[in-house]
Scaffold this active site. Structure first.
Site, PDB file in Angstrom:
ATOM      1  N   ASN A 100      39.722 -19.211  36.743  1.00  0.00           N
ATOM      2  CA  ASN A 100      39.225 -17.853  36.972  1.00  0.00           C
ATOM      3  C   ASN A 100      37.765 -17.657  36.591  1.00  0.00           C
ATOM      4  OD1 ASN A 100      38.483 -15.364  35.676  1.00  0.00           O
ATOM      5  ND2 ASN A 100      40.047 -15.777  34.178  1.00  0.00           N
ATOM      6  N   TYR A 112      52.208 -15.043  30.105  1.00  0.00           N
ATOM      7  CA  TYR A 112      52.096 -15.840  31.329  1.00  0.00           C
ATOM      8  C   TYR A 112      53.347 -15.634  32.174  1.00  0.00           C
ATOM      9  CZ  TYR A 112      48.320 -18.051  28.772  1.00  0.00           C
ATOM     10  OH  TYR A 112      47.171 -18.267  28.074  1.00  0.00           O
ATOM     11  N   CYS A 128      40.973 -12.145  31.068  1.00  0.00           N
ATOM     12  CA  CYS A 128      41.994 -13.183  30.936  1.00  0.00           C
ATOM     13  C   CYS A 128      42.394 -13.399  29.487  1.00  0.00           C
ATOM     14  CB  CYS A 128      41.505 -14.480  31.546  1.00  0.00           C
ATOM     15  SG  CYS A 128      39.784 -14.821  31.277  1.00  0.00           S
ATOM     16  N   HIS A 129      41.654 -12.832  28.563  1.00  0.00           N
ATOM     17  CA  HIS A 129      41.984 -13.016  27.140  1.00  0.00           C
ATOM     18  C   HIS A 129      43.168 -12.143  26.722  1.00  0.00           C
ATOM     19  CE1 HIS A 129      39.079  -9.693  27.366  1.00  0.00           C
ATOM     20  NE2 HIS A 129      39.794  -9.167  26.398  1.00  0.00           N
ATOM     21  N   GLU A 183      39.488  -5.394  20.782  1.00  0.00           N
ATOM     22  CA  GLU A 183      40.126  -4.362  21.595  1.00  0.00           C
ATOM     23  C   GLU A 183      41.258  -3.673  20.842  1.00  0.00           C
ATOM     24  OE1 GLU A 183      41.133  -5.752  25.426  1.00  0.00           O
ATOM     25  OE2 GLU A 183      39.055  -5.966  25.984  1.00  0.00           O
TER      26      GLU A 183
END
Length: 103
Positions: free
Chosen positions: A47, A24, A55-56, A82
């Site tokens: 969002n 962040y 956003c993860h 991922e």
DNA sequence: CTATTGACGACAT
DNA sequence: CATGTCGCCAATA
């Protein structure tokens, strides 16, 4: 309708490569607001989420997941999917996979 | 305009 | 390493 701030944050967020995460604070820096890590988190919360913005891939500066609108557990799964391993709610090899916009 | 809140961060103990 | 406090910013009531 999104505010300029949110738009800016989301825009930067899209630049994060797969298999990498950012913080962040780092993201806040990317939008020229080094002190607004909190506000950034707030922006991500509003969002549009998923398909549009990953956003993860945003975590706390300590290497912990932080939060997630759909649940921290879900966030962990997405990251894992991922290639980002998470151990006890914390990013494994965090410093090694963290992405800095300054680079 | 003021008060409250929240996916945070840095520092002190 | 764990907990507590203070500071910061933007959005919203």
């Amino acid at each position: 309708m999104l505010t300029e701030f949110e738009t800016e944050v989301l825009k930067m967020l899209r630049q994060i490569p797969v298999g990498r995460v950012t913080t962040y604070k780092n993201l806040a820096c990317a939008v020229k607001r080094p002190q607004s890590a909190r506000a950034v988190g707030n922006a991500l919360n509003k969002n549009p989420d998923i398909p549009k913005v990953p956003c993860h891939r945003v975590v706390a500066s300590d290497g912990y997941l932080g939060g997630y609108a759909c649940g921290a557990r879900k966030k962990t799964e997405l990251l894992k999917d991922e290639g980002v391993l998470v151990k006890n709610g914390r990013i494994v090899d965090f410093k090694n996979i963290i992405y800095n916009f300054a680079d």
